[in-house]
Design an enzyme around this catalytic site. Structure first.
Site, PDB file in Angstrom:
ATOM      1  N   GLU B  60       0.806  -1.224   0.000  1.00 55.16           N
ATOM      2  CA  GLU B  60       0.000   0.000   0.000  1.00 55.16           C
ATOM      3  C   GLU B  60       0.837   1.271   0.000  1.00 55.16           C
ATOM      4  O   GLU B  60       0.542   2.211  -0.746  1.00 55.16           O
ATOM      5  CB  GLU B  60      -0.971   0.021   1.192  1.00 55.16           C
ATOM      6  CG  GLU B  60      -2.226  -0.810   1.002  1.00 55.16           C
ATOM      7  CD  GLU B  60      -2.024  -2.284   1.303  1.00 55.16           C
ATOM      8  OE1 GLU B  60      -0.937  -2.652   1.797  1.00 55.16           O
ATOM      9  OE2 GLU B  60      -2.951  -3.067   1.046  1.00 55.16           O
ATOM     10  N   HIS B 129     -10.347  -4.918  10.513  1.00 53.16           N
ATOM     11  CA  HIS B 129     -10.995  -4.779   9.212  1.00 53.16           C
ATOM     12  C   HIS B 129     -12.329  -4.050   9.304  1.00 53.16           C
ATOM     13  O   HIS B 129     -13.114  -4.091   8.359  1.00 53.16           O
ATOM     14  CB  HIS B 129     -11.216  -6.148   8.556  1.00 53.16           C
ATOM     15  CG  HIS B 129      -9.960  -6.806   8.084  1.00 53.16           C
ATOM     16  ND1 HIS B 129      -9.031  -7.343   8.939  1.00 53.16           N
ATOM     17  CD2 HIS B 129      -9.462  -7.006   6.838  1.00 53.16           C
ATOM     18  CE1 HIS B 129      -8.033  -7.857   8.246  1.00 53.16           C
ATOM     19  NE2 HIS B 129      -8.262  -7.659   6.967  1.00 53.16           N
TER      20      HIS B 129
END
Lengths: 339, 327
Positions: B60, B129
């Protein structure tokens, strides 16, 4: 690409013997001297309180940007970290604009909003000037991505230091640059110290140009105090990048004479160590000797060049002291484009 | 109008903008061959090819930085995060490289990049998450932050985001991807960034929400209508700039405000709205503002605990009754 690596390695030793056009060397000499005199003046202005915050000087490293820049073609892009005054000047930005940014004036390159670490000249191919160590490396790969996306044969030159070389995102960027065969020349300006931590104390393997190996990126080391060597090594590497062979990692072995920033007394190394480099490897002295020994210039001519450059730098300093500060109304401008 | 899922509307927005502008491209994990981890980029690889729909490694910080660099180089990247939870790895590039560069350069270097992907709680995926980053991103000057609810807004706002010369954070919601809404067929359907919408008019209390919570607010409004309480639901749509005028106009009518978000209460969007109304609409209020937020805990896994950690139509309705002194 093995050829480029070999060339990069041999360039340092070959440069002294092979002839550089006197006009070219004269130009390099002038450029390096401008960078040095500019930084010396910035140091004075900092001492007088006219430059605030952090101020990272480039003194000692002049041969790196000078050698690299003269190997570039129009349209190539350049990006680096916070030690960026020299990268602006060598890209052709008037010294007045750079110095006025250091003093935080409206006439500065970033209108006083960036300061020493955030200098930009995208119209001249220079994309900053980034303050977070290592962050410029993925950004530079992004510039390379844009070159390839447009099918151009331009290259992104992405500078970083021996300290940034340990950031994880640098390896992420290596991976994608190699995976996508992007035209990126990574230039490590290895000045031996990441702030106060030497390469020996921070890197498990000291040959930083080997760090691309895991990604199939060829690398080479060059004497970063020898402008001709840097120029040749860059030319060779750029030729491979332009030919679509993907990235190259060039490690320029250099040295900064001053502290990491103006507030660093540099007690992590001895005075003798610094003096030895200044006396034996100084990039400007080396170029001066070649000019004189080759009969291309005499002492008087070089003194005259120095006088001219000092005048330019003094003019930039006067301008940067006298130019008005930004008006308070400028505070909200440039937060958003088109707003 | 056609019926479309949010997923399809987002895909069409990207496809239309990529057809119109060759500088627009999509990069991210699984966006190409896999057709998107949530199938949002379905069909794009076939139409635009691997040069413009680019699978990245799981990296990322690296690909966010490359996207920002490509934008500095003049392209218009759409950077997909598989979820915004993973964008934390790239936070430095989002804020320091994307949002601040135009300002730091005195206007010389714009960064026209869109960061998009699902934000907020999904179902039963626990703390790492399931997090709403709306207030984190909305805190930062130098970019725009969007969190649409309906498919029409998702499409119109994503198209506007791609055309915007600034960095844009575009917060989607996994649980909304499959929901269908009416979407204008117009290929040039744009929704202006920074404008809220009244999605249900009412006179008794204002509920301001965004993203999936707009649906919960509408459910609550239905239930309250049966009790004779008419709720005005304001879909904020953009969180930066926040449409304060729209919220104030509604409060001027209802004199009561409930804010709803999935995120944590401290320094959240609700806190910002409460401050806004106090500063600019204090005299309009007939009751203190009530915030409905996610519980101030990391998201638990157990279904029973997850259910009580998120706002629901019932908790929103309770809050409305409180501001109406009907509890």
């Amino acid at each position: 690409m093995a050829t480029a690596r070999k060339k990069a390695r041999s360039a340092a030793s070959a440069s002294r013997e092979s002839a550089v056009e006197p006009e070219t060397l004269d130009r390099w000499f002038r450029d390096m001297l401008l960078l040095r005199r500019f930084e010396e003046k910035a140091s004075q202005l900092y001492g007088m309180g006219l430059i605030g915050g952090f101020c990272h000087l480039y003194i000692g490293q002049e041969a790196v940007v000078t050698g690299v820049q003269h190997a570039l073609e129009p349209g190539d892009s350049v990006i680096t970290g916070y030690r960026c005054h020299a990268h602006m000047l060598i890209a052709g930005v008037p010294p007045r604009e750079v110095m006025a940014e250091l003093t935080g004036r409206a006439a500065g390159a970033s209108q006083g909003k960036g300061g020493s670490m955030h200098l930009f000249a995208p119209e001249r191919g220079f994309y900053g000037g980034h303050g977070i160590v290592g962050a410029q490396v993925p950004l530079g790969v992004g510039l390379g991505f844009a070159h390839k996306y447009r099918d151009s044969d331009q290259v992104s030159v992405t500078y970083f230091g021996d300290g940034a070389a340990n950031q994880g995102q640098v390896f992420e960027a290596f991976n994608m640059a190699a995976l996508w065969q992007l035209p990126v020349l990574f230039v490590i300006e290895n000045n031996q110290y990441a702030m106060g931590t030497s390469v020996e104390r921070s890197a498990a393997v000291h040959e930083l140009h080997e760090r691309g190996r895991a990604f199939g990126i060829p690398g080479g080391r060059v004497d970063g105090m020898d402008v001709a060597a840097v120029f040749r090594a860059t030319e060779d590497a750029l030729a491979d990048c332009r030919a679509g062979k993907g990235p190259f990692l060039l490690e320029a072995m250099t040295y900064r004479y001053r502290g990491h920033s103006m507030s660093d007394p540099a007690k992590y190394r001895s005075r003798e160590e610094v003096s030895k480099v200044r006396e034996e490897r100084d990039p400007i002295e080396q170029a001066r000797q070649v000019l004189i020994e080759g009969g291309h210039a005499d002492e008087d001519a070089l003194k005259e060049i120095d006088r001219e450059i000092r005048a330019t730098v003094n003019d930039a300093a006067d301008f940067a002291r006298e130019a008005p500060e930004p008006e308070a109304e400028a505070l909200g401008a440039h937060v958003l484009a088109g707003a | 109008m056609v019926q479309q899922t949010v997923r399809e509307a987002l895909r069409d927005a990207m496809a239309e903008e990529m057809r119109a502008d060759p500088d627009v491209f999509l990069m991210g994990e699984e966006v190409a061959e896999y057709q998107g981890a949530y199938k949002v980029s379905q069909g794009l690889l076939d139409e635009f090819g691997a040069g413009r729909v680019i699978d990245t490694p799981i990296t990322e910080a690296g690909f966010a930085g490359i996207g920002v660099g490509a934008a500095m180089g003049g392209l218009k990247p759409i950077v997909e995060f598989m979820t915004f939870n993973f964008a934390m790895q790239a936070m430095d590039h989002l804020i320091n490289s994307a949002a601040k560069t135009l300002y730091m350069s005195g206007g010389l270097l714009p960064v026209p990049v869109v960061f998009r992907g699902p934000n907020g709680a999904a179902a039963r995926v626990a703390a790492q998450h399931s997090q709403c980053y709306a207030s984190w991103f909305a805190h930062v000057p130098g970019w725009r932050v969007i969190a649409p609810y309906s498919a029409a807004d998702a499409k119109g706002l994503l198209k506007a985001a791609i055309r915007d010369p600034n960095p844009v954070v575009f917060l989607e919601n996994e649980l909304l991807y499959g929901q269908s809404f009416e979407v204008p067929e117009d290929g040039d359907h744009l929704v202006p960034i920074g404008k809220a919408a009244v999605v249900r008019p009412g006179s008794d209390a204002t509920v301001a929400a965004f993203s999936i919570m707009v649906g919960k607010a509408l459910e609550a409004a239905d239930a309250l209508a049966a009790d004779g309480i008419e709720v005005e639901v304001v879909d904020l749509r953009s969180l930066r700039p926040l449409d304060g005028d729209a919220v104030l106009a509604s409060v001027e009518k209802t004199n009561r405000l409930v804010t709803v978000e999935e995120g944590w209460p401290v320094a959240g969007i609700g806190a910002e709205l409460a401050a806004l109304v106090m500063e600019r609409g204090f005299d309009q209020l007939d009751a203190p503002v009530v915030r409905v937020t996610g519980a101030d805990v990391p998201m638990p896994y157990a279904a029973a605990l997850e259910a009580v950690s998120l706002p629901s139509a019932a908790t929103i309705a309770d809050a409305v009754r409180r501001v109406c002194y009907r509890s």
